[in-house]
Design a protein around this motif. Structure first.
Motif, PDB file in Angstrom:
ATOM      1  N   ARG A 116     105.861   0.280  48.119  1.00 37.53           N
ATOM      2  CA  ARG A 116     105.370  -1.045  47.766  1.00 37.53           C
ATOM      3  C   ARG A 116     106.503  -1.775  47.041  1.00 37.53           C
ATOM      4  O   ARG A 116     107.199  -1.161  46.223  1.00 37.53           O
ATOM      5  CB  ARG A 116     104.179  -0.957  46.820  1.00 37.53           C
ATOM      6  N   ILE A 118     108.506  -3.937  44.319  1.00 39.88           N
ATOM      7  CA  ILE A 118     108.358  -4.371  42.926  1.00 39.88           C
ATOM      8  C   ILE A 118     108.124  -5.876  43.006  1.00 39.88           C
ATOM      9  O   ILE A 118     108.916  -6.592  43.615  1.00 39.88           O
ATOM     10  CB  ILE A 118     109.626  -4.038  42.113  1.00 39.88           C
ATOM     11  N   ASP A 380     115.719   1.262  48.081  1.00 41.31           N
ATOM     12  CA  ASP A 380     114.914   2.072  47.157  1.00 41.31           C
ATOM     13  C   ASP A 380     114.782   1.433  45.783  1.00 41.31           C
ATOM     14  O   ASP A 380     113.788   1.626  45.082  1.00 41.31           O
ATOM     15  CB  ASP A 380     115.550   3.458  46.940  1.00 41.31           C
ATOM     16  N   ILE A 383     111.712  -0.973  45.438  1.00 44.47           N
ATOM     17  CA  ILE A 383     110.361  -0.511  45.774  1.00 44.47           C
ATOM     18  C   ILE A 383     109.924   0.595  44.830  1.00 44.47           C
ATOM     19  O   ILE A 383     110.732   1.166  44.095  1.00 44.47           O
ATOM     20  CB  ILE A 383     110.299   0.049  47.219  1.00 44.47           C
ATOM     21  N   LYS A 384     108.635   0.864  44.848  1.00 45.86           N
ATOM     22  CA  LYS A 384     108.116   2.094  44.255  1.00 45.86           C
ATOM     23  C   LYS A 384     107.504   2.872  45.406  1.00 45.86           C
ATOM     24  O   LYS A 384     107.014   2.285  46.364  1.00 45.86           O
ATOM     25  CB  LYS A 384     106.992   1.825  43.257  1.00 45.86           C
ATOM     26  N   LYS A 385     107.516   4.184  45.313  1.00 41.36           N
ATOM     27  CA  LYS A 385     106.801   4.976  46.303  1.00 41.36           C
ATOM     28  C   LYS A 385     105.542   5.538  45.651  1.00 41.36           C
ATOM     29  O   LYS A 385     105.632   6.276  44.662  1.00 41.36           O
ATOM     30  CB  LYS A 385     107.690   6.095  46.827  1.00 41.36           C
TER      31      LYS A 385
ATOM     32  N   ARG B 113     124.171   6.921  54.438  1.00 39.39           N
ATOM     33  CA  ARG B 113     123.943   7.517  53.115  1.00 39.39           C
ATOM     34  C   ARG B 113     123.730   9.019  53.259  1.00 39.39           C
ATOM     35  O   ARG B 113     123.128   9.471  54.229  1.00 39.39           O
ATOM     36  CB  ARG B 113     122.693   6.924  52.454  1.00 39.39           C
ATOM     37  N   VAL B 338      96.346  -1.607  47.428  1.00 34.24           N
ATOM     38  CA  VAL B 338      96.936  -1.107  46.181  1.00 34.24           C
ATOM     39  C   VAL B 338      98.428  -1.431  46.151  1.00 34.24           C
ATOM     40  O   VAL B 338      99.165  -1.031  47.049  1.00 34.24           O
ATOM     41  CB  VAL B 338      96.729   0.418  46.048  1.00 34.24           C
ATOM     42  N   THR B 339      98.864  -2.152  45.143  1.00 29.04           N
ATOM     43  CA  THR B 339     100.299  -2.461  45.050  1.00 29.04           C
ATOM     44  C   THR B 339     100.966  -1.746  43.878  1.00 29.04           C
ATOM     45  O   THR B 339     102.153  -1.484  43.919  1.00 29.04           O
ATOM     46  CB  THR B 339     100.539  -3.980  44.898  1.00 29.04           C
ATOM     47  N   ASN B 340     100.216  -1.448  42.837  1.00 30.58           N
ATOM     48  CA  ASN B 340     100.799  -0.794  41.655  1.00 30.58           C
ATOM     49  C   ASN B 340      99.946   0.392  41.212  1.00 30.58           C
ATOM     50  O   ASN B 340      98.822   0.207  40.734  1.00 30.58           O
ATOM     51  CB  ASN B 340     100.893  -1.777  40.483  1.00 30.58           C
ATOM     52  N   ALA B 371     104.167   1.840  36.465  1.00 30.13           N
ATOM     53  CA  ALA B 371     104.008   1.965  37.918  1.00 30.13           C
ATOM     54  C   ALA B 371     104.339   0.651  38.634  1.00 30.13           C
ATOM     55  O   ALA B 371     104.479   0.634  39.853  1.00 30.13           O
ATOM     56  CB  ALA B 371     102.586   2.415  38.261  1.00 30.13           C
ATOM     57  N   LYS B 372     104.467  -0.432  37.880  1.00 29.83           N
ATOM     58  CA  LYS B 372     104.894  -1.695  38.504  1.00 29.83           C
ATOM     59  C   LYS B 372     106.352  -1.635  38.965  1.00 29.83           C
ATOM     60  O   LYS B 372     106.748  -2.375  39.854  1.00 29.83           O
ATOM     61  CB  LYS B 372     104.719  -2.857  37.517  1.00 29.83           C
ATOM     62  N   ALA B 373     107.148  -0.796  38.309  1.00 31.07           N
ATOM     63  CA  ALA B 373     108.571  -0.745  38.654  1.00 31.07           C
ATOM     64  C   ALA B 373     109.082   0.667  38.967  1.00 31.07           C
ATOM     65  O   ALA B 373     110.138   0.824  39.570  1.00 31.07           O
ATOM     66  CB  ALA B 373     109.409  -1.341  37.531  1.00 31.07           C
ATOM     67  N   TYR B 374     108.327   1.704  38.564  1.00 32.46           N
ATOM     68  CA  TYR B 374     108.807   3.077  38.717  1.00 32.46           C
ATOM     69  C   TYR B 374     107.926   3.872  39.694  1.00 32.46           C
ATOM     70  O   TYR B 374     106.712   3.666  39.742  1.00 32.46           O
ATOM     71  CB  TYR B 374     108.767   3.819  37.382  1.00 32.46           C
ATOM     72  N   SER B 375     108.543   4.800  40.421  1.00 35.81           N
ATOM     73  CA  SER B 375     107.804   5.775  41.211  1.00 35.81           C
ATOM     74  C   SER B 375     107.608   7.022  40.364  1.00 35.81           C
ATOM     75  O   SER B 375     108.317   7.238  39.383  1.00 35.81           O
ATOM     76  CB  SER B 375     108.599   6.182  42.446  1.00 35.81           C
ATOM     77  N   GLY B 376     106.666   7.868  40.777  1.00 32.65           N
ATOM     78  CA  GLY B 376     106.548   9.176  40.160  1.00 32.65           C
ATOM     79  C   GLY B 376     107.723  10.056  40.567  1.00 32.65           C
ATOM     80  O   GLY B 376     108.549   9.679  41.403  1.00 32.65           O
TER      81      GLY B 376
END
Lengths: 437, 437
Positions: A116, A118, A380, A383-385, B113, B338-340, B371-376
């Motif tokens: 998704r 940011i 990357d 976005i967030k995954k 990459r 779901v976006t965040n 979670a608005k800017a970071y992934s787990g």
């Protein structure tokens, strides 16, 4: 360039050390500016813009007319160059989109990730004598591909009190949604907290001087993500006898011209090559407009001779350069040995300036050894995954007891109970189905 | 649970706010401990371990015999559960490996990459009454898959002066290379700077209390990367009339039992559903060993009624929960909105505890709206992606002029020259080929 000969491996970490950046004394100033911006919003931003950037207008919002007008001030030749660069940057960053892969880890347990964007991102473009429109492309294009809704750009006004037309043109072309003629700490503060004019963003990107870097670090503390920590730009070249000394010298100088704190390192297994490159440096340096700057940077730089190319690359991995040029035989094969670097340029024709502008790779890269833990900016970064999972009755039966057992061992009995209730329901259902069959 | 009815959208950001964490007053202590560790190494670590963790031994290195012996103290049942969890976590994180995609952005310009592991990583596992061996699995397994060479684990010694056998067992099984019975600020400091015993790492992972969080923030300042900023754990459930109230109540409680500062939010479009869930909460709460903690957390929590499920999800996106359960009709379809969020659990059978332990997804997730800017945490967290590029003569001809033009417009003439030299070489060659043909 000062040349070292075969330094012992225990001395490598010391040789790879960058000069430390002292942020502590700037932190107080940042704290004060941030405090004011949180309290007084635009009014505080304007106050600091006047104080630090000699901004004289009443509004730092760049309006639509100004942005449109900028296009006429950019030459057709530059527009064509920017169009090519944009197309390549788009191709490379678009290829970084990932397909959704659903994985059934146990029967009835399906897990996957979805990207998704940011939603709101901020781009900082430093001021200075020349307009860094290439940085605008490198940050706004992937933001747009990612699908970020609001792409805010802040850049300090130039001598004429306005942002350079090339920056405005590139921003508009790449999909920036809002532009503000604000620089320094106040720009980072405004994007972090949001003001009436400047939208609050979730992540801030872009290079900057020590004020901007300290402000970005502080922004992170207050909850705004940043692309990466940053220091002065760097280039490490590994050159063997197959290199073109004049090419290598031109690459070293293109790094050195960034400023006196730029780091330039040359590694080689061949004394003659180093000598020739040094000779070429002298010749090319004489014709450079930024001669003084480059000369200063070269003074802090060094050439190091090692016994073979393999050892050169091993040292480079300890150094973890932002840019690494492998001007050696079989560069693709050699590149497998690279473990720490921001971006790697393979062979005599892959100059750093290709990647800085138009090959398609991103030029926002980890400096100061951060390449050991950080990647450069890519799709990357915008976005967030998010992970998703769906369990069926079969999934519950398959992993239920394991979850109960682990939750109990961690003394989290409500965690256990959430599974016990579902396991109970599933066996009740199964019993019912059995009766009916 | 306190229930709100259809709050106006302008009030959502306020409703989504988390209680701020005050790190400032802890920063002084962290600075002092870090300073000592940098200066005195192990001696300082030991001093603080004695002071803060009541550590009494002379050496905090956990030796091989202790680790081997731990295996005998873990029940077969728990070992089997851990084996299943490990297998699922491996499957999901292994699927995150990416193939190398070479992109020819312009003819003769090839960019790609490649992933490289972060060489040395550190895992922090908090102490407390129960052994959090699941966190060991969630961090060490992807580190191992990524190919990290050194996987260091620090965890404070428990009441008996040692790390719990289940943690040692999980660490050994998952591929941790070094274990130290050190906790808190001194653990983060030791891994950041390195001591004679504890290797310096490039990135630190894992949850912790406010001391650990502040120390991780400081570590970042000194150049060590961290997984993400962290706050108290959270769960948001969206439940419609198709939900099982007893399941939802059990999920809310499994979040609430984490501690009094845990955040629990229930959103629904159905008043009756909320009432039933509340009734179930009372029933289930009565039997919980951590009843008091869960009760306190529930007091800070709230149920919010919205006019439909769509609005519930829109509010959830403003809140950006760590865990999101969609106990609604057509959960997979709904999940597109779901976006965040950190991790999303779809439907009545997908309980959060499945993801906490054994479904395969990672349970190290962004809290506090990050979670608005970071992934787990994922495989990505343990690697860097390095860009590579290789230009041929054709590539130089294709993008050369664009690079020259852009470099000139940015007044970087050495950048331009690096390309001009190569362009000159290629045309000289082409002329020669033409003569010979």
């Amino acid at each position: 360039m000062k040349t070292l000969n075969n330094p012992a491996e225990r001395k490598w970490p010391q040789l790879a050390e960058r000069s430390a950046i002292k942020q502590a004394r700037l932190m107080e100033l940042v704290d004060k500016v941030f405090y004011d911006i949180r309290k007084k919003g635009d009014k505080a931003v304007l106050k600091y813009a006047r104080q630090f950037d000699r901004f004289s207008a009443d509004d730092f919002t760049v309006d639509h007319e100004t942005i449109e007008a900028a296009s006429q001030q950019v030459s057709e030749r530059l527009k064509q160059a920017i169009a090519l660069a944009k197309s390549n940057i788009e191709k490379f960053h678009f290829s970084q989109k990932e397909e959704i892969v659903k994985v059934e880890t146990s029967p009835g347990v399906v897990c996957w990730r979805e990207a998704r964007p940011i939603e709101n991102v901020g781009i900082y473009v430093p001021g200075g004598t020349a307009p860094l429109f290439s940085t605008v492309l490198m940050l706004a294009i992937p933001a747009k591909i990612a699908g970020c809704k609001e792409i805010v750009l802040c850049s300090p006004p130039g001598k004429e009190g306005a942002i350079h037309p090339a920056i405005l043109y590139a921003a508009n072309l790449a999909g920036v949604t809002r532009i503000f003629a604000v620089g320094g700490i106040q720009a980072i503060g405004a994007m972090s907290f949001g003001t009436k004019s400047v939208p609050k963003v979730e992540k801030i990107f872009g290079p900057g001087n020590q004020y901007v870097m300290t402000a970005k670090h502080a922004a992170q503390y207050y909850g705004t993500a940043i692309d990466m920590p940053a220091g002065p730009s760097e280039l490490l070249v590994v050159a063997d006898e197959t290199c073109r000394p004049s090419f290598v010298a031109s690459d070293l100088l293109s790094q050195a011209e960034h400023g006196p704190d730029s780091e330039v390192i040359l590694l080689s297994d061949n004394k003659k090559v180093v000598k020739e490159i040094n000779k070429e440096l002298d010749i090319q340096l004489a014709n450079l407009p930024r001669k003084e700057m480059a000369e200063k940077a070269l003074k802090n730089s060094r050439a190091i001779l090692f016994k073979d190319v393999e050892t050169c690359i091993r040292f480079s991995n300890v150094y973890a350069p932002e840019h690494l040029i492998l001007a050696v035989e079989n560069p693709v094969l050699r590149s497998r040995e690279v473990t720490n670097a921001g971006s790697v340029f393979l062979g005599n024709y892959s100059c750093e300036s290709a990647g800085d502008y138009a090959s398609g790779t991103n030029h926002t890269l980890p400096t100061s050894g951060y390449a050991k833990a950080y990647s450069g900016v890519s799709l990357d970064s915008f976005i967030k995954k998010i992970t998703f999972q769906q369990l069926s009755e079969e999934g519950i039966v398959g992993i239920g007891v394991a979850v109960e057992t682990m939750a109990e061992a961690e003394e989290l009995f409500a965690h256990k109970n959430a599974m016990t209730l579902r396991l109970g329901e599933v066996s009740a259902q199964q019993a019912k189905n059995y009766e009916n069959s």
